[in-house]
Design an enzyme around this catalytic site. Structure first.
Site, PDB file in Angstrom:
ATOM      1  N   SER A   3      -6.224   2.655  41.493  1.00 43.47           N
ATOM      2  CA  SER A   3      -5.853   3.657  42.505  1.00 43.47           C
ATOM      3  C   SER A   3      -6.647   3.544  43.797  1.00 43.47           C
ATOM      4  O   SER A   3      -6.308   4.208  44.785  1.00 43.47           O
ATOM      5  CB  SER A   3      -6.021   5.066  41.944  1.00 43.47           C
ATOM      6  OG  SER A   3      -4.983   5.321  41.045  1.00 43.47           O
TER       7      SER A   3
ATOM      8  N   LYS B 204      -4.612   2.831  46.789  1.00 39.14           N
ATOM      9  CA  LYS B 204      -3.682   3.793  47.391  1.00 39.14           C
ATOM     10  C   LYS B 204      -3.953   4.099  48.863  1.00 39.14           C
ATOM     11  O   LYS B 204      -3.019   4.097  49.675  1.00 39.14           O
ATOM     12  CB  LYS B 204      -3.649   5.078  46.551  1.00 39.14           C
ATOM     13  CG  LYS B 204      -3.006   4.865  45.166  1.00 39.14           C
ATOM     14  CD  LYS B 204      -3.213   6.082  44.257  1.00 39.14           C
ATOM     15  CE  LYS B 204      -2.563   5.888  42.889  1.00 39.14           C
ATOM     16  NZ  LYS B 204      -2.908   6.983  41.949  1.00 39.14           N
TER      17      LYS B 204
ATOM     18  N   TYR C 199       4.211  -1.387  43.014  1.00 42.24           N
ATOM     19  CA  TYR C 199       3.052  -0.481  42.971  1.00 42.24           C
ATOM     20  C   TYR C 199       2.092  -0.893  41.852  1.00 42.24           C
ATOM     21  O   TYR C 199       0.867  -0.973  42.055  1.00 42.24           O
ATOM     22  CB  TYR C 199       3.517   0.978  42.786  1.00 42.24           C
ATOM     23  CG  TYR C 199       2.447   1.854  42.219  1.00 42.24           C
ATOM     24  CD1 TYR C 199       1.376   2.280  43.006  1.00 42.24           C
ATOM     25  CD2 TYR C 199       2.451   2.218  40.870  1.00 42.24           C
ATOM     26  CE1 TYR C 199       0.355   3.051  42.475  1.00 42.24           C
ATOM     27  CE2 TYR C 199       1.440   2.985  40.327  1.00 42.24           C
ATOM     28  CZ  TYR C 199       0.391   3.396  41.126  1.00 42.24           C
ATOM     29  OH  TYR C 199      -0.629   4.138  40.600  1.00 42.24           O
TER      30      TYR C 199
ATOM     31  N   TYR D 284      -8.435  13.590  43.009  1.00 43.32           N
ATOM     32  CA  TYR D 284      -7.463  14.345  42.185  1.00 43.32           C
ATOM     33  C   TYR D 284      -7.891  15.797  41.989  1.00 43.32           C
ATOM     34  O   TYR D 284      -8.300  16.443  42.942  1.00 43.32           O
ATOM     35  CB  TYR D 284      -7.261  13.643  40.835  1.00 43.32           C
ATOM     36  CG  TYR D 284      -7.017  12.180  40.941  1.00 43.32           C
ATOM     37  CD1 TYR D 284      -5.947  11.689  41.680  1.00 43.32           C
ATOM     38  CD2 TYR D 284      -7.863  11.264  40.324  1.00 43.32           C
ATOM     39  CE1 TYR D 284      -5.701  10.333  41.774  1.00 43.32           C
ATOM     40  CE2 TYR D 284      -7.628   9.908  40.405  1.00 43.32           C
ATOM     41  CZ  TYR D 284      -6.547   9.452  41.143  1.00 43.32           C
ATOM     42  OH  TYR D 284      -6.318   8.120  41.235  1.00 43.32           O
TER      43      TYR D 284
ATOM     44  N   VAL E 171      -8.839   3.946  37.839  1.00 44.11           N
ATOM     45  CA  VAL E 171      -9.094   4.004  36.390  1.00 44.11           C
ATOM     46  C   VAL E 171      -9.802   2.769  35.840  1.00 44.11           C
ATOM     47  O   VAL E 171     -10.211   2.764  34.680  1.00 44.11           O
ATOM     48  CB  VAL E 171      -7.807   4.235  35.549  1.00 44.11           C
ATOM     49  CG1 VAL E 171      -7.351   5.666  35.625  1.00 44.11           C
ATOM     50  CG2 VAL E 171      -6.718   3.261  35.908  1.00 44.11           C
TER      51      VAL E 171
HETATM   52  N1  GLN Z   1      -2.261   1.740  37.918  1.00 40.26           N
HETATM   53  C1  GLN Z   1      -2.751   3.019  37.489  1.00 40.26           C
HETATM   54  C2  GLN Z   1      -1.587   3.936  37.172  1.00 40.26           C
HETATM   55  O1  GLN Z   1      -0.618   3.897  37.855  1.00 40.26           O
HETATM   56  C3  GLN Z   1      -3.621   3.601  38.564  1.00 40.26           C
HETATM   57  C4  GLN Z   1      -4.151   4.955  38.206  1.00 40.26           C
HETATM   58  C5  GLN Z   1      -5.530   5.228  38.677  1.00 40.26           C
HETATM   59  O2  GLN Z   1      -6.314   4.327  38.977  1.00 40.26           O
HETATM   60  N2  GLN Z   1      -5.904   6.497  38.688  1.00 40.26           N
HETATM   61  O3  GLN Z   1      -1.614   4.694  36.238  1.00 40.26           O
END
Ligand code: GLN
Length: 411
Positions: A64, A67, A189, A241, A259
């Site tokens: 993420s 993003k 994505y 978040y 993550v």
């Molecule tokens: N690729 C992960 C997902 O879409 C990214 C989520 C994250 O890093 N919080 O679930």
């Protein structure tokens, strides 16, 4: 002489080892195999120096943390309003993988949650999904200052289990937030999340944002300053978040977690930061990473709300000097001229006006002048002229630029 920075970073890393709670993400099978004891930290300055400690060479997937960078690209392509029609900027207060769509429009609340990030990926201009992904990966590479690649194993592993993200894709398609087939957008994505990086890469990517969108090493402008501000604002309010409010009060650095266990943070004008350690808390944020960021913020005074030093008065000294045989009042200014410092100068001119006909503003010791300060200074000067004063400027470094004021012959 030895720089104290590496030693300091390694102490931050070591002191975070007590934070051994949390668990490695396992919903992406490839991530479940990560060594939970890996840890790294990196700091990049806005002039391109990178300090890194721990497992600094270890590559992991960006997840993420991609993003904000895809969001930046979509904003460059379509502008703030063009993107805003389809993706909001409100914190959702929910987990990264919650649906979090506005009830009427289906617009994802923000680009930092999965639904918003998928929609954002789809907003990157391209004539095919392949071209879109290539634009995204080369965009990250320009921020990192080296070619980055997708970790195919991570990508395949997540693609095989991507049901929830695919569901978001279809839902977004049904609301008209994604145009065309949503499946390649979701796949794009997921592949963007599998780009492989080190903490050094992330720190440099962050330092480019800290540097107002100009890469610290190449000097290349990648992002318009207005868009940098927009991206950082969304990172601040939504990047962590449902822990975003807590993060703002304790760490106070616009950041984004992933993550895989990384957190990337940007302190505007100062540094890009990246920390890594795979065990996650219940929000999906790295446990040791959070501890390291808290400590960095605390020790180095990096909290955004701390960073604004109260502006000093612009006036360093008011002198009586003789210029061409005429007595003159010289206002010697210093520091950065911003609204509040110039306001204090103007207040002084109003309350205690110069008693000589000739007045000099000496700005030779002034470092920077922002737009509003320049406009205010010029207006104040005009008003002094209207009152019958003769005005001159000592501006050896040209900080006031084309002010339209006469330059002083005085030194
Ligand atoms: N690729 C992960 C997902 O879409 C990214 C989520 C994250 O890093 N919080 O679930």
């Amino acid at each position: 002489m030895k720089s104290p920075v590496p030693g300091y970073l390694s102490r931050v890393l070591a002191s975070s080892s007590a934070s051994s709670g949390g668990a490695v993400a396992d919903y992406i099978p490839e991530l479940a195999g990560a060594d939970p004891d890996h840890a790294a930290i990196a700091l990049a300055t806005v002039d391109g120096t990178v300090y890194a400690q721990g497992d600094a060479d270890l590559a992991f997937s960006i997840q993420s943390m991609s993003k904000p960078f895809t969001y930046a690209l979509a904003l460059s392509d379509r502008g703030i309003d063009g993107v805003g029609e389809r993706v909001g900027v409100e914190p959702s207060g929910e987990a990264f993988n919650e649906i979090s769509l506005e009830p009427d429009t289906g617009r994802p609340r923000n680009p930092m949650i999965n639904a918003g990030a998928i929609a954002t990926h789809g907003l990157v201009s391209a004539s095919s999904p392949e071209e879109r992904l290539e634009r995204v990966v080369s965009w990250y590479s320009r921020f990192a200052g080296r070619r980055l690649d997708i970790d195919e194993q991570v990508a395949r592993s997540e693609l095989g289990e991507g049901h929830r993200n695919l569901a978001f894709g279809h839902l977004l398609r049904s609301f008209g937030i994604i145009d065309g087939d949503p499946v390649p957008v979701v796949e794009g994505y997921i592949r963007q999340c599998a780009v492989s990086v080190t903490v050094e890469d992330l720190a440099l990517m962050a330092a480019t944002l800290a540097n107002g969108g100009v890469h610290p090493r190449s000097g290349e402008r990648l992002l318009d300053p207005k868009l940098v501000r927009h991206v950082l604002s969304v990172m601040m309010s939504c990047g962590m978040y449902d822990a975003a409010g807590d993060w703002l009060t304790t760490v106070g650095i616009p950041s984004k977690s992933g993550v895989s266990g990384g957190i990337v943070g940007v302190l505007p004008g100062q540094v890009g930061l990246a920390v890594f350690s795979p065990r996650l808390d219940r929000h999906g944020n790295s446990v040791r990473g959070v501890t390291m960021m808290e400590r960095l913020s605390e020790d180095m005074n990096l909290h955004l709300m701390d960073a604004a030093r109260p502006a000093r008065s612009a006036i360093r000294d008011v002198r009586r000097v003789e210029i061409h045989g005429e007595e003159t009042t010289a206002y010697v200014l210093h520091g950065d001229l911003v609204f509040s410092s110039v306001e204090s100068l103007i207040r002084r001119l109003v309350e205690d006006p110069p008693t000589t006909r000739c007045v000099v503003f000496d700005v030779d010791r002034v470092d920077e002048v922002d737009d509003v300060a320049r406009r205010m200074a010029v207006e104040a000067a005009r008003s002094l002229i209207d009152d019958g004063h003769e005005l001159a400027l000592a501006d050896r470094n040209g900080v006031l630029g084309e002010s339209g004021l006469p330059a002083s012959t005085a030194d």
